[in-house]
Design a protein around this motif. Structure first.
Motif, PDB file in Angstrom:
ATOM      1  N   ALA A 143      -5.537  -6.552  -5.571  1.00 30.55           N
ATOM      2  CA  ALA A 143      -6.288  -5.634  -4.712  1.00 30.55           C
ATOM      3  C   ALA A 143      -7.576  -6.280  -4.225  1.00 30.55           C
ATOM      4  CB  ALA A 143      -6.606  -4.351  -5.466  1.00 30.55           C
ATOM      5  N   THR A 155      -7.401   0.344  -5.676  1.00 33.13           N
ATOM      6  CA  THR A 155      -6.199  -0.182  -5.045  1.00 33.13           C
ATOM      7  C   THR A 155      -6.601  -0.924  -3.767  1.00 33.13           C
ATOM      8  OG1 THR A 155      -5.717   1.783  -3.695  1.00 33.13           O
ATOM      9  CG2 THR A 155      -4.920   1.791  -5.962  1.00 33.13           C
ATOM     10  N   ASP A 156      -5.656  -1.590  -3.172  1.00 35.56           N
ATOM     11  CA  ASP A 156      -5.929  -2.430  -2.007  1.00 35.56           C
ATOM     12  C   ASP A 156      -5.995  -1.632  -0.708  1.00 35.56           C
ATOM     13  OD1 ASP A 156      -6.104  -5.168  -0.814  1.00 35.56           O
ATOM     14  OD2 ASP A 156      -4.245  -4.526   0.175  1.00 35.56           O
ATOM     15  N   SER A 207      -5.122   5.029   2.727  1.00 40.82           N
ATOM     16  CA  SER A 207      -5.568   4.053   3.720  1.00 40.82           C
ATOM     17  C   SER A 207      -4.863   4.211   5.062  1.00 40.82           C
ATOM     18  CB  SER A 207      -5.349   2.628   3.197  1.00 40.82           C
ATOM     19  OG  SER A 207      -3.969   2.387   2.966  1.00 40.82           O
ATOM     20  N   THR A 266      -9.062   3.793  -2.144  1.00 43.28           N
ATOM     21  CA  THR A 266      -8.650   2.797  -1.159  1.00 43.28           C
ATOM     22  C   THR A 266      -9.388   3.131   0.123  1.00 43.28           C
ATOM     23  OG1 THR A 266      -6.817   1.825   0.095  1.00 43.28           O
ATOM     24  CG2 THR A 266      -6.573   4.128  -0.534  1.00 43.28           C
ATOM     25  N   ARG A 308       0.833  -1.200   0.000  1.00 47.28           N
ATOM     26  CA  ARG A 308       0.000   0.000   0.000  1.00 47.28           C
ATOM     27  C   ARG A 308       0.870   1.253   0.000  1.00 47.28           C
ATOM     28  NH1 ARG A 308      -4.287  -2.161   4.639  1.00 47.28           N
ATOM     29  NH2 ARG A 308      -5.088  -3.897   3.371  1.00 47.28           N
TER      30      ARG A 308
END
Length: 286
Positions: free
Chosen positions: A228, A204-205, A132, A166, A62
Motif C-alpha cells: 500500500a 490500504t492503497d 477510492s 484509502t 483496490r
C-alpha cells in the motif's frame, strides 16, 4: 531458345483459405485483467474468488467499500447509518454538484465512505470504510462528518471502531471546509481514547494527504495491506523539496513497517481473522 525468357509473367490473386486472415477471438470485454504489478493476465472470476489478490504475485487490487464490507463483516450483521448525508457546494465551485452526482451514479454510493455497525468474527464493532472509486476517496465535509459520527457512536455505545482508509487527500473543491475535517475527526478519536476504547486503523492503497495527517495514523493499532502507498505528500513533491533521491520502496507499507510507522502488514486473506483476534483480546483485557 531464349524467346519469352524475359517476358513479364502475369500473376493472378486468389482467395485461397491458406491466406485468409484468421478470425478475431470472440472474448467479451472485462473477462481478463492485467496485473498492475507483474503484468500477468488474470481471469477476472479467479481474481474475485481470490479476494482481488493477484494469484501470480500477490498484488492487492483496490476494493470498493461494499466489497470490503462483504469481506470483513459477518454476513447479515452490518447496519449502515448516516447514509443520507449529502455533499453541498459551500464554495460554489464550478460543476461540483454535477461531478458529485456523476460519482454517486458510478460508485452507487452517496459519498466516499460507508459507516455502520457490524460483527467481525462475532465481535460487535463500529466500522468505517473509505472508497477510492468515489473521487479518489478524497475527504470533504461529509466524509469527515460521517467518520466523526461513527467514532462518536462507538464512544457512546462503548464499542471499538475500525476504520479502513484509502484516500488521495483533502477535497480541493471544498477548500478550508475539507481541511477542518482533520481536526474534527482527530478530536472525536481523542475522546474515544479517553474512554479507554480501542481504535484499529487499517491502511490500504493509497492512503495519502490529509487522511494520513489525521485519523489514519491515530490508531491504537495501525495495520496495512501489502504494497500500500502511504504518505502525506507524493514522492515527486518530496524529492523536489529536499533535493534528494528517495530510497527504493519509499512510502510503501513494507518501508513504513521497517521504520516503525505501522504495527503490522496483514495480507487480505488473513485480515478478518486478525481483526477478530485483536477485538477479542481487547475485550477480554478491558
Amino acid at each position: 531458345m531464349l524467346k519469352g525468357f524475359f517476358k513479364k509473367t502475369k500473376y493472378v490473386t486468389t482467395s485461397s483459405p491458406l491466406y485468409e486472415k484468421p478470425p478475431t477471438p470472440n472474448i467479451p470485454d472485462g473477462m481478463w485483467i492485467k496485473c498492475t504489478a507483474c503484468e500477468q493476465i488474470v481471469y477476472k472470476k479467479d481474481l474475485e474468488s481470490n479476494k482481488k489478490v493477484c494469484p501470480h504475485c500477490g498484488y492487492h487490487f483496490r476494493m470498493t467499500a461494499r466489497e470490503r464490507m462483504d469481506l470483513i463483516i459477518d454476513e447479515g450483521t452490518f447496519r449502515e447509518f448516516n447514509q443520507n448525508l449529502f455533499t453541498l457546494n459551500p464554495l460554489s465551485f464550478p460543476n461540483y454538484e454535477k461531478k458529485i452526482s456523476e460519482q454517486q451514479e458510478k460508485a452507487k454510493l452517496s459519498e466516499a465512505v460507508v459507516t455502520g455497525t457490524g460483527k467481525i468474527c462475532g465481535e460487535e464493532t463500529v466500522i468505517a470504510v473509505m472508497d477510492s472509486h468515489f473521487l479518489m476517496g478524497s475527504m470533504g465535509s461529509v466524509v469527515g462528518e460521517k467518520i466523526t459520527r461513527a467514532v462518536e457512536e462507538a464512544t457512546k455505545r462503548k464499542l471499538p471502531v475500525v476504520i479502513f482508509s484509502t484516500s488521495g487527500g483533502a477535497r480541493m473543491q471544498e477548500g478550508i471546509f475539507s481541511l477542518m475535517q482533520m481536526a474534527k475527526t482527530s478530536a472525536a478519536i481523542a475522546k474515544h481514547d479517553e474512554e479507554g476504547l480501542l481504535y484499529i486503523s487499517v491502511l490500504t492503497d493509497p492512503t495519502t494527504g490529509g487522511v494520513t495527517a489525521s485519523f489514519a495514523m491515530l490508531g491504537d493499532i495501525i495495520l496495512a495491506e501489502p504494497g500500500a502507498l502511504i504518505g502525506f505528500a507524493g514522492p515527486r513533491v518530496i524529492e523536489q523539496t529536499i533535493k534528494q533521491k528517495l530510497p527504493e520502496g519509499f512510502q510503501k507499507s513494507e518501508f513504513l513497517l521497517e521504520h516503525g510507522l505501522i504495527d503490522e502488514i496483514i495480507p487480505r486473506d488473513h485480515l478478518k481473522e486478525t481483526l477478530g483476534k485483536l477485538l477479542r483480546l481487547h475485550k477480554e483485557v478491558g
